[in-house]
Structure formats: C-alpha cells, structure tokens
Design an enzyme around this catalytic site. Structure first.
Site, PDB file in Angstrom:
ATOM      1  N   SER A 239       0.857  -1.188   0.000  1.00 59.32           N
ATOM      2  CA  SER A 239       0.000   0.000   0.000  1.00 59.32           C
ATOM      3  C   SER A 239       0.889   1.232   0.000  1.00 59.32           C
ATOM      4  O   SER A 239       2.117   1.126   0.025  1.00 59.32           O
ATOM      5  CB  SER A 239      -0.890   0.004   1.239  1.00 59.32           C
ATOM      6  OG  SER A 239      -0.102   0.317   2.368  1.00 59.32           O
ATOM      7  N   LYS A 240       0.252   2.386   0.004  1.00 58.41           N
ATOM      8  CA  LYS A 240       0.998   3.642  -0.056  1.00 58.41           C
ATOM      9  C   LYS A 240       2.021   3.775   1.063  1.00 58.41           C
ATOM     10  O   LYS A 240       2.998   4.500   0.923  1.00 58.41           O
ATOM     11  CB  LYS A 240       0.011   4.808   0.045  1.00 58.41           C
ATOM     12  CG  LYS A 240      -0.615   5.157  -1.279  1.00 58.41           C
ATOM     13  CD  LYS A 240      -1.374   6.459  -1.144  1.00 58.41           C
ATOM     14  CE  LYS A 240      -2.255   6.676  -2.356  1.00 58.41           C
ATOM     15  NZ  LYS A 240      -3.481   7.381  -2.065  1.00 58.41           N
TER      16      LYS A 240
END
Ligand code: GLU
Length: 470
Positions: A239-240
């Site tokens: 994820s980010k």
C-alpha cells in the site's frame, strides 16, 4: 498453444496500481509469448466508484509501460444491454430469480443469523417465489448450486476445491439495473473468447462463483491462473505506506518503463537467477509454469538498482527521448540554438553511469542544454577566487587559438598554464569545472569542453571573468 486470448480488466476506481500493472504484464507476456491476443476491458459498472479520470490514468499507464493491447479498450457500460439480456435468459430458464428483499431486511436477517452463529449468506427467501416482473425495486439473483463441489485447476495454485454449500445466491443485476462484477465478468470473458483468466489472487474466491455461471449460460469455462499477492517489506499487503504505488508516480520519479516492467516481472516469476531482462527476453522466456504461488515482496531499493542498470544499457537515443520532457520543464528547448555538440544524445554516454533515475540524469545534463549557466553561488565563492581568475583568463586566451578541443590539443594548453602559474591540476580543474558548469560535479573536464564546444566554453569563462571584475 494456439489462439491464446487473455485480458486485463481493471476497475477504474483510482490510479493504476503497480499491482495492476503486474497483472497486465503477465497477461501481456503470456499473449506475446504465445502469439495470442491481449484484450483491455474497463470494468466500470460500479457507477459510484468509477471515474473517467481513472480510465485516463489506466490508459496513460498502459501506454507508458508499453503494454499495448490488441483489442479494446472495451467499456462494460457500453455493453449493458448485453448483460441485461443474458440475465433475462437466465430468469426465463429458471436459473435466476427476482429478489425483493430490501437492504434493511437483508441486514437485519444477516445480524440475526450472525447472532445465532449461522451462515450469513443470503437465506434464499425469494428463491422459489417465482416473481415474474417485480413492482418494487428488485435485484436479480443467480441460483448458485448448493450441493457438490466446484473444482478449479488453477495453473499457478493447483487444484482448488470449493464446497458449493457456502455459495451465496449472488446478485447479478442490482436494483438500479446494473450488472454486478461477477456477472458481467463471466459474460465478457466468455463472449470475448478469453482462454486464460490471469488475475490477482484476491479474486480466487470469486472463481467458484463464476464457474457455475459460465456453466449455466452454456459457455466454456476458461482456465484460471491466480497471481501471488504483492506485499510490502513488513509482509502487509502493498500500500501507499510502502512507497509510491501508482505507476505514473514511477514515471514522474524518473524510472524507465522497461526497468519497472523488469522489476514487476520478477515479482512472482523467475527464470533461473537472471535479474535483468530486456522486453524481448521476457517475452521469449515467460511461462506460467515458473510463476510462484506464494506472495512476493516489493523492494524499492532493488527497483532503483534495476533502473540504474537499465539506464546503463539503454540505447542513448531512447534515453535522450525520455529526457526531453524532463529537461523542457527546466528551460531546455529541443529545437532551440542551445544544444550540446553532437546533440543531446552525445551527452548520454558521459552521464548515464552516474544516474540512477532520469531525474538525476536530467540534472547532470542541464549545464549543457541551457544558457546562461546556473551558478551554484557557494561553489563560486569557494573556487572562483581572485587568485585563480588570471589563470582562467590565460587558459581562455590560449584555448581560443586552438582549432580543436581534443584532449591532445587541450592538454598542452592546460599544462602550460599550470607550469607558469605554479598550480596543481586539481587546483585548476575544479575552478574550471565550476566556471563551465556552475557546479562542482560534472563529467570529466575535457568531456565538458567538448560537449559545450569552443564558443560556449570561452563564453562561460568570460562570464566568470566579468563577474570577478565587476
Ligand atoms: N475488475 C477487476 C478488478 O479490477 C478484475 C477482475 C478480473 O480480472 O476478473 O479487480
């Protein structure tokens, strides 16, 4: 294998994630390896979450990575009548039914079942009601098989067995008359003649829901290959938090598309110990047999290393093309008079070993493609001292008499200045570098002069002399 047809079917609900690109890449390689067809299909039936900007980002990302498609992009919202027609067919055959349970009722019954520790799947209340044309808003459900097993021979995960008893009667048409993902995907995969469904393993649990629908509609069931997940270094789903995950962010950070693609192909696939692949090699060597079933870990440092390796190996003309937009942002005019000797492409061999990204490389190139030079004032104060300017002046005067800036011609000039002024090469070369490039780092000093050419070399020294005397 003949007539391979695969597809990449993103939902346009955000930017194009690099996990999505990895899925697209494996499909693309499989198609190219087998001389098959790669279809691009935009799954935009979720009206609340799909946007045109996301479609643009998908197309841009696909174009940038070079994953060209042979058919499409198809948009599912252009095919709504088709799905609605197929739903009616199932209804008429008694394989689907209208369900008038409201979302509130469903939620209440689900909670009740949960409290009793029972299965929370749809309880089938409308299954046998035989509603022909509902007066109130209704969804259409597929009669999933309730007995036996659905067996999927996954090309990566092997045999997966699902008990049909756990299958819900899936909604295939929502009450707003839009099809759901699991329904439209089946119809499209069948009608587009998809032979191999290669997708992320977050869809494994959808497969036993889809297979009975293929069968109910009389379609041939494709083969399935579910790709391993991509995790961050902490083994959580990528994820980010683990860094940029949008493919276009990598473009903007100065990654070469072929380096990103090379990195992504190794997330789950291997060919011996080989790390660096050209696109052609990937196409030749790719096989689903060598895709691992277990999750792959995303490693940004390795991606950066691969980028540097690809920069070292790339065709200089290709790199020059990729650099133009980056340089233009900083004032370079590709058609203007300020050009390195031999053109932009001539700079590449002198800077590529030093740059890990195109952004870094553009920075190395800047002194050669813009005028006037941007002076690092700290470097100027340190190196362009009153003590050195007479030597720079003498050097410029002698250089102006030369007809070539080859090392053989320039070296004796430098030597004469060093000897007469009692200087060591280092004491002279660094001020000369600062005078010519405005900074303390650059390719070798001879290379700098050759790339600038005589006129610009002399003009830059002259500028420094002016600044000292003014
Ligand atoms: N539209 C789905 C997604 O973006 C892909 C489904 C599929 O490949 O079957 O996750």
């Amino acid at each position: 294998m003949t007539d391979v047809r695969v597809r990449f079917a993103p939902s346009p609900t955000g930017y194009l994630h690099i996990g999505g690109v990895r899925t697209a890449l494996f499909n693309w390689l499989f198609a190219r390896h087998h001389g098959g067809t790669f279809v691009l299909r935009i799954e935009d039936t979720d009206r609340d979450r799909s946007t045109d900007e996301a479609i643009d980002a998908i197309l841009q990302g696909m174009r940038w990575t070079g994953l060209d498609w042979d058919e499409g992009p198809f948009r599912q919202t252009d095919r709504l009548d088709l799905y609605r027609g197929k739903a009616q067919e199932l209804l008429q055959q008694g394989k689907a039914y209208w369900c008038v349970c409201t979302p509130e009722d469903l939620e209440a019954r689900r909670k009740e079942a949960q409290a009793k520790g029972e299965s929370i799947k749809y309880d089938g209340r409308c299954r046998e009601k035989g509603i022909a044309s509902p007066k109130e808003p209704a969804a259409m459900r597929f009669k999933s098989p309730q007995e036996g097993q659905t067996i999927v021979d996954d090309l990566i995960k092997g045999k997966i067995v699902f008990d049909n008893a756990v299958l819900d009667d899936l909604i295939i048409l929502r009450s707003n008359n839009y099809p759901t993902y699991n329904f439209s995907v089946v119809i499209d995969d069948a009608l587009m003649g998809i032979t191999h469904v290669i997708r992320g393993d977050d869809h494994v649990n959808n497969t036993p829901r889809q297979v009975p629908m293929f069968e109910a509609l009389g379609y041939q069931v494709p083969q399935f290959a579910h790709l391993p997940m991509i995790l961050g270094s902490d083994k959580a789903r990528l994820s980010k938090r683990h860094g940029a995950t949008s493919v276009l962010a990598y473009r903007d950070m100065g990654y070469l598309p072929e380096a990103l693609v090379n990195y992504l192909v190794r997330l789950g696939w291997s060919h011996g110990d080989q790390e660096i692949f050209t696109i052609q090699e990937m196409i030749e060597k790719f096989s689903l047999k060598h895709v691992q079933a277990s999750a792959a870990v995303f490693n940004p440092e390795k991606l950066l290393w691969l980028n540097a390796e690809h920069i070292k190996q790339a065709d200089p003309r290709h790199l020059a093309e990729l650099l133009v937009p980056l340089l233009t942002q900083h004032g370079y005019d590709p058609n203007g008079p300020v050009q390195p000797q031999g053109g932009l492409v001539a700079v590449i061999p002198h800077v590529r070993e030093r740059a890990k990204t195109l952004i870094e490389m553009a920075d190395w190139v800047m002194p050669f493609v813009t005028e006037p030079v941007t002076m690092d004032e700290e470097a100027a104060t340190k190196f362009l001292t009153p003590a050195i300017t007479p030597s720079l002046k003498k050097f410029a005067e002698r250089l102006s008499g030369l007809s070539s800036l080859s090392k053989e011609d320039v070296d004796p000039v430098i030597q004469s200045v060093l000897e007469e002024d009692g200087l060591k090469m280092g004491k002279f070369a660094q001020p000369l570098r600062v005078a010519l490039t405005g900074r303390t780092f650059s390719p070798g000093i001879h290379e700098v002069m050759q790339l600038l050419g005589k006129d610009r070399t002399l003009a830059r020294i002259e500028q420094v002399l002016q600044r000292k005397t003014s």
